[in-house]
Design a protein around this motif. Structure first.
Motif, PDB file in Angstrom:
ATOM      1  N   LEU A   1       0.860  -1.185   0.000  1.00  0.00           N
ATOM      2  CA  LEU A   1       0.000   0.000   0.000  1.00  0.00           C
ATOM      3  C   LEU A   1       0.898   1.236   0.000  1.00  0.00           C
ATOM      4  N   VAL A   2       0.359   2.387  -0.450  1.00  0.00           N
ATOM      5  CA  VAL A   2       1.291   3.398  -0.913  1.00  0.00           C
ATOM      6  C   VAL A   2       2.371   3.931   0.001  1.00  0.00           C
ATOM      7  N   PRO A   3       2.162   4.322   1.194  1.00  0.00           N
ATOM      8  CA  PRO A   3       3.360   4.862   1.845  1.00  0.00           C
ATOM      9  C   PRO A   3       4.463   3.811   1.983  1.00  0.00           C
ATOM     10  N   PHE A   4       4.113   2.544   1.823  1.00  0.00           N
ATOM     11  CA  PHE A   4       5.088   1.459   2.037  1.00  0.00           C
ATOM     12  C   PHE A   4       5.361   0.686   0.750  1.00  0.00           C
ATOM     13  N   HIS A   5       5.243   1.337  -0.398  1.00  0.00           N
ATOM     14  CA  HIS A   5       5.258   0.571  -1.651  1.00  0.00           C
ATOM     15  C   HIS A   5       6.632   0.496  -2.291  1.00  0.00           C
ATOM     16  N   ALA A   6       7.645   1.156  -1.724  1.00  0.00           N
ATOM     17  CA  ALA A   6       8.881   1.414  -2.475  1.00  0.00           C
ATOM     18  C   ALA A   6       9.538   0.164  -3.039  1.00  0.00           C
ATOM     19  N   TRP A   7       9.345  -0.991  -2.403  1.00  0.00           N
ATOM     20  CA  TRP A   7      10.058  -2.182  -2.877  1.00  0.00           C
ATOM     21  C   TRP A   7       9.414  -2.802  -4.103  1.00  0.00           C
ATOM     22  N   LEU A   8       8.099  -2.638  -4.241  1.00  0.00           N
ATOM     23  CA  LEU A   8       7.373  -3.433  -5.248  1.00  0.00           C
ATOM     24  C   LEU A   8       7.796  -3.127  -6.671  1.00  0.00           C
ATOM     25  N   PRO A   9       7.908  -1.849  -7.088  1.00  0.00           N
ATOM     26  CA  PRO A   9       8.246  -1.595  -8.493  1.00  0.00           C
ATOM     27  C   PRO A   9       9.642  -2.083  -8.867  1.00  0.00           C
ATOM     28  N   ASP A  10      10.503  -2.330  -7.881  1.00  0.00           N
ATOM     29  CA  ASP A  10      11.800  -2.928  -8.191  1.00  0.00           C
ATOM     30  C   ASP A  10      11.730  -4.441  -8.176  1.00  0.00           C
ATOM     31  N   ALA A  11      11.086  -4.965  -7.143  1.00  0.00           N
ATOM     32  CA  ALA A  11      11.138  -6.409  -6.938  1.00  0.00           C
ATOM     33  C   ALA A  11      10.324  -7.159  -7.984  1.00  0.00           C
ATOM     34  N   HIS A  12       9.121  -6.684  -8.281  1.00  0.00           N
ATOM     35  CA  HIS A  12       8.280  -7.461  -9.182  1.00  0.00           C
ATOM     36  C   HIS A  12       8.825  -7.545 -10.607  1.00  0.00           C
ATOM     37  N   PRO A  13       9.339  -6.444 -11.200  1.00  0.00           N
ATOM     38  CA  PRO A  13       9.886  -6.613 -12.542  1.00  0.00           C
ATOM     39  C   PRO A  13      11.180  -7.417 -12.577  1.00  0.00           C
ATOM     40  N   SER A  14      11.970  -7.380 -11.495  1.00  0.00           N
ATOM     41  CA  SER A  14      13.269  -8.043 -11.554  1.00  0.00           C
ATOM     42  C   SER A  14      13.168  -9.553 -11.450  1.00  0.00           C
ATOM     43  N   ALA A  15      12.097 -10.041 -10.833  1.00  0.00           N
ATOM     44  CA  ALA A  15      11.965 -11.485 -10.640  1.00  0.00           C
ATOM     45  C   ALA A  15      11.715 -12.153 -11.998  1.00  0.00           C
ATOM     46  N   PRO A  16      11.976 -13.468 -12.112  1.00  0.00           N
ATOM     47  CA  PRO A  16      11.558 -14.199 -13.314  1.00  0.00           C
ATOM     48  C   PRO A  16      10.034 -14.092 -13.487  1.00  0.00           C
ATOM     49  N   ALA A  17       9.559 -14.141 -14.719  1.00  0.00           N
ATOM     50  CA  ALA A  17       8.139 -13.850 -14.978  1.00  0.00           C
ATOM     51  C   ALA A  17       7.160 -14.673 -14.140  1.00  0.00           C
ATOM     52  N   PRO A  18       7.349 -16.008 -13.994  1.00  0.00           N
ATOM     53  CA  PRO A  18       6.368 -16.744 -13.178  1.00  0.00           C
ATOM     54  C   PRO A  18       6.345 -16.271 -11.732  1.00  0.00           C
ATOM     55  N   ILE A  19       7.533 -15.842 -11.248  1.00  0.00           N
ATOM     56  CA  ILE A  19       7.578 -15.341  -9.868  1.00  0.00           C
ATOM     57  C   ILE A  19       6.905 -13.980  -9.786  1.00  0.00           C
ATOM     58  N   SER A  20       7.100 -13.143 -10.817  1.00  0.00           N
ATOM     59  CA  SER A  20       6.376 -11.868 -10.826  1.00  0.00           C
ATOM     60  C   SER A  20       4.885 -12.124 -10.769  1.00  0.00           C
ATOM     61  N   ALA A  21       4.433 -13.130 -11.546  1.00  0.00           N
ATOM     62  CA  ALA A  21       3.004 -13.435 -11.560  1.00  0.00           C
ATOM     63  C   ALA A  21       2.544 -13.865 -10.185  1.00  0.00           C
ATOM     64  N   MET A  22       3.351 -14.691  -9.505  1.00  0.00           N
ATOM     65  CA  MET A  22       2.982 -15.116  -8.158  1.00  0.00           C
ATOM     66  C   MET A  22       2.987 -13.932  -7.192  1.00  0.00           C
TER      67      MET A  22
ATOM     68  N   ALA B   1      -7.617   5.706   3.610  1.00  0.00           N
ATOM     69  CA  ALA B   1      -6.604   6.680   3.215  1.00  0.00           C
ATOM     70  C   ALA B   1      -5.490   6.001   2.414  1.00  0.00           C
ATOM     71  N   PHE B   2      -4.993   4.866   2.932  1.00  0.00           N
ATOM     72  CA  PHE B   2      -3.936   4.144   2.204  1.00  0.00           C
ATOM     73  C   PHE B   2      -4.441   3.715   0.829  1.00  0.00           C
ATOM     74  N   ALA B   3      -5.710   3.294   0.806  1.00  0.00           N
ATOM     75  CA  ALA B   3      -6.265   2.802  -0.456  1.00  0.00           C
ATOM     76  C   ALA B   3      -6.296   3.913  -1.487  1.00  0.00           C
ATOM     77  N   VAL B   4      -6.789   5.094  -1.074  1.00  0.00           N
ATOM     78  CA  VAL B   4      -6.904   6.190  -2.037  1.00  0.00           C
ATOM     79  C   VAL B   4      -5.519   6.617  -2.507  1.00  0.00           C
ATOM     80  N   LEU B   5      -4.575   6.716  -1.553  1.00  0.00           N
ATOM     81  CA  LEU B   5      -3.201   7.071  -1.935  1.00  0.00           C
ATOM     82  C   LEU B   5      -2.653   6.070  -2.947  1.00  0.00           C
ATOM     83  N   SER B   6      -2.906   4.768  -2.692  1.00  0.00           N
ATOM     84  CA  SER B   6      -2.393   3.744  -3.608  1.00  0.00           C
ATOM     85  C   SER B   6      -2.996   3.894  -4.984  1.00  0.00           C
ATOM     86  N   ILE B   7      -4.313   4.120  -5.021  1.00  0.00           N
ATOM     87  CA  ILE B   7      -4.974   4.249  -6.324  1.00  0.00           C
ATOM     88  C   ILE B   7      -4.356   5.407  -7.090  1.00  0.00           C
TER      89      ILE B   7
END
Lengths: 510, 115, 151
Positions: free
Chosen positions: A221-242, A282-288
């Motif tokens: 969720l947004v204030p704590f999202h910093a890892w996701l845009p790095d981690a998800h693309p870097s993983a192999p595709a099936p792991i990104s999907a998981m 609040a977190f939800a709206v920020l994330s959206i």
């Protein structure tokens, strides 16, 4: 006989048998992992009809013993996890051939599945923490599986932030134990409702904030999202999907639902529940907002999908949060039911189409060698099946009727309006169009458009890679059109389980 | 009350180390300090003034049972230490691999991804 | 000369066996006294880690080959899980189906002693493997650094 513990025991057994046999037989993972995930997927589908049940580990009844609880909410998540896991494993068979150390890959994958199944089935706060750590540690290692500079860096970031989340969760669990003297969720819930009623206990408020931060970090969720845009693309595709499909949901969203609705008694208007519900919204709206805005500017296909995950998780959280707020303020039950149904519906939809899109990005990368959208284009001729599945996935996630994403977003927005949050509903609606905008960009840059140099040489991926895409595309379309078939079977029990906190206490404690 | 406060101070020190230090090994140390602060917190929860270790011995008067400290947080801490060990070894392995790739432990040099 | 000085090596050779025996004691009496599979497994692993530190990895791997450690690692976990599955015959996962024992008797706690032994195998071998993996990583990166310096 109760099947519930097998959801953890089967993948755990596979996770240890695969490396054991792998010492002599290199293909052990490629043979055992699909079999095991297929069994799990079938078990999850069988489980849908079953009534809610409790399994006492070692024969010790709660609150003394550890219980595994399977109710509607767990069943919903079990279906999502095990089907996405099965499909990703089938996709891995061909896709992962370029990597080394495959037995370790399959072992870690099964460990991750075991951890997630454990989280959704556990009836005990500390067990949730342990299973969450099992799933997280496996996913840290899987993100860094390529051991290139980028993967390692992304994995390290994910590891650091995930560890902070774990520390917060342990702190919160310790505080809850100090206040209530129990770790069994039903027992804690009963204790809280008996001892505090509707008054607010500051220690529990602290614990709730820590839980929200910890699980929010796992859910990105947004204030704590910093890892996701790095981690998800870097993983192999099936792991990104998981990761995008089910990990952020089972470790994040599910855990938030379970802890706040059933333990802290948000549903029954316990003390501090309005604060928690407001924080969720609040977190939800920020994330959206942030997920949508950041996704527009991305030219890396997988990175765009990762930012889109943040926004879509925001929608799920919005549905749950609005439901929680309506219940906490004593509003109409039907509005709360609608909001929660929308959130859960979007959860399972997102599991289907985001894993479809991530797998398709893997197929595109496999065929063309790139995921830069500037270098892609015109895939519809060279890779027709992949292109069709990308089209279906993007239409679903962008919320084009009659695909599944449209209905779930519509339900969430209607419920938000009915609950009286007009501004939030307007934001959610506006960003539904933003989602459409960046997925139109994906279609234009990847599927349609002029054929680029890289795409000329590309050929359709092998059957082992496009069959999973087709399965998920069918699921996407099916969720959109066949609500009467599965809605009453898996979504409505989940909604009812989430709304009735007292029923959960009775189920576990008898 | 002071002990709880000191626990939180330790936790904050770990968080500071994690956030402010550029060296990734120091970041790992920050995580470890935070982990131990929470473990300490759990142990303190189960503590009783004048308590004894919760071990039953053959010739023990039954009244000793009442002075036992709460053993459950200790079990939790054991589990959490084990998990911490696993996470720490993974972190150290990744640090070594990152060092191999970049020849440095400095996060600002390593960092290529935009977050 | 690989490893540390002769004094360290001699003392290590002398002590390592006792450490293993002490670890085994901690494992076997885990259900009666403080300790158990994890603590005992760590102590046993420490003996091998001590060997590795004093003599280098070759000697440690000759005592406990990497493949054997891998087998023990997976087999220990599988044995633990298998005991859990065995409990399913009595209706519950991890049911202690040998009966609850009496206090202060070694062979009396049903499943707990086998579970402790399984955990000890798992923990001991995996801790040894983690340490050796880190040592191998470090040596490789150290060598890469020296090559960089020379180049």
């Amino acid at each position: 006989m109760n099947l519930v513990p097998l959801f953890v025991a089967v993948p755990l057994a596979a996770a240890f048998i695969i490396p054991l046999l792998g010492i002599w037989w290199k293909k052990s993972g490629e043979v055992l992992a699909p079999v095991c995930t297929a069994i799990l997927a079938i078990m999850a589908i069988v489980q849908t009809g079953a009534p809610a049940s409790v399994h006492h580990m070692g024969g010790w009844a709660p609150p003394v013993g550890i219980a595994m609880v399977s109710d509607g909410l767990s069943t919903l998540l079990l279906i999502a996890i095990n089907i996405v896991a099965f499909v990703s494993i089938i996709f891995s068979l061909k896709y992962m051939r370029v990597y080394t150390g495959l037995t370790k890959y399959y072992a870690l994958f099964m460990l991750m599945v075991a951890g997630m199944n454990g989280v959704v089935l556990s009836g005990d706060l500390f067990n949730i923490y342990v299973f969450l750590e099992i799933a997280s540690i496996a996913s840290y290692a899987l993100v860094a599986f390529g051991v290139d500079a980028e993967e390692l860096e992304a994995g390290f970031k994910y590891l650091i932030l995930g560890s902070v989340a774990s520390v917060m969760l342990l702190f919160a669990i310790g505080t809850v134990y100090a206040v209530t003297g129990s770790l069994n969720m039903a027992d804690v819930a009963r204790e809280i409702s008996v001892r505090f009623g509707t008054t607010m206990n500051p220690a529990l408020l602290l614990a709730g904030a820590m839980f929200l931060m910890g699980f929010g970090l796992k859910a990105a969720l947004v204030p704590f999202h910093a890892w996701l845009p790095d981690a998800h693309p870097s993983a192999p595709a099936p792991i990104s999907a998981m990761l995008s499909g089910v990990v952020i949901k089972s470790l994040g969203i599910y855990a938030i639902c379970r802890v706040f609705f059933h333990v802290f008694g948000v549903a029954s208007g316990a003390g501090g529940s309005i604060i928690f519900a407001n924080a969720m919204i609040a977190f939800a709206v920020l994330s959206i907002v942030l997920g949508g805005l950041l996704a527009i500017g991305q030219w890396d296909y997988k990175r765009l999908l990762a930012y889109s995950s943040i926004g879509q998780v925001g929608y799920i959280m919005l549905g749950i949060g609005v439901g929680a707020r309506v219940l906490a303020t004593g509003g109409q039950l039907s509005v709360a039911a609608l909001a929660i149904l929308g959130g859960l519906f979007h959860l399972i939809n997102h599991a289907a189409f985001k894993s479809l899109l991530f797998l398709s990005s893997g197929a595109v990368q496999h065929a063309t060698g790139t995921r830069d959208m500037k270098q892609l284009g015109g895939l519809r001729e060279s890779m027709p099946i992949t292109s069709w599945t990308i089209n279906l996935g993007t239409l679903s996630i962008a919320g084009v009727p009659p695909f599944s994403g449209f209905w779930s977003k519509l339900i969430i927005i209607i419920a938000t309006i009915k609950a009286g949050h007009y501004a939030i509903a307007a934001v959610a609606m506006a960003f539904a169009f933003v989602t459409l905008a960046y997925y139109v960009k994906v279609q234009r840059e990847v599927v349609f458009g002029s054929v680029t140099k890289l795409v000329e040489k590309a050929r359709e991926v092998p059957a082992l890679m496009y069959v999973p895409l087709i399965i998920l595309a069918i699921v996407c379309v099916g969720f959109g059109l066949l609500y009467p078939v599965f809605g009453a079977r898996i979504l409505e029990p989940a909604r009812d389980a989430l709304m009735n906190g007292t029923e959960y206490i009775q189920l576990v404690l008898g | 009350m002071t002990v709880y406060f000191l626990c939180v101070v330790l936790l904050t020190m770990g968080l500071y180390c994690l956030v402010a230090k550029k060296n990734i090994v120091k970041k790992v140390l920050g995580i470890v300090i935070m982990d131990y602060a929470v473990n300490l917190y759990l142990i303190i929860i189960g503590y009783k003034t004048g308590g004894v270790a919760p071990i039953i011995e053959a010739d023990m008067p039954l009244s000793t049972l009442e002075r036992f400290v709460d053993p459950l947080p200790q079990a939790l801490v054991l589990t959490s230490i084990v998990i911490g060990l696993g996470v720490m070894s993974l972190m150290v392995a990744m640090c070594i691999r990152l060092y191999e790739k970049h020849g440095t432990f400095d996060m600002s040099v390593i960092s290529k991804l935009r977050g | 000369m690989k490893g540390m000085t002769l004094i360290v090596k001699t003392i290590t050779d002398f002590v390592a066996g006792f450490i293993v025996i002490f670890g085994a004691y901690i494992v076997l009496y885990g259900h009666l006294t403080p300790g158990g599979g994890f603590a005992g497994g760590v102590i046993v692993a420490c003996a091998f880690i001590l060997l590795m530190l004093a003599h280098g990895s070759d000697v440690a791997f000759s005592k406990l080959p990497e493949k054997v450690a891998h087998v023990m690692d997976s087999a220990g976990a599988l044995a633990f899980l298998g005991i859990g599955w065995f409990g399913m015959t009595m209706g519950f996962f991890f049911m202690n189906s040998f009966g609850r024992g009496e206090m202060f008797k070694l062979f009396s706690s049903g499943m707990i002693l086998p579970l402790n032994i399984a955990v000890a195998f798992k923990v001991g071998s995996s801790l040894f493997l983690v340490f050796s993996a880190l040592a191998i990583f470090r040596r490789r990166s150290f060598r890469a650094m020296i090559e960089d310096e020379l180049a």
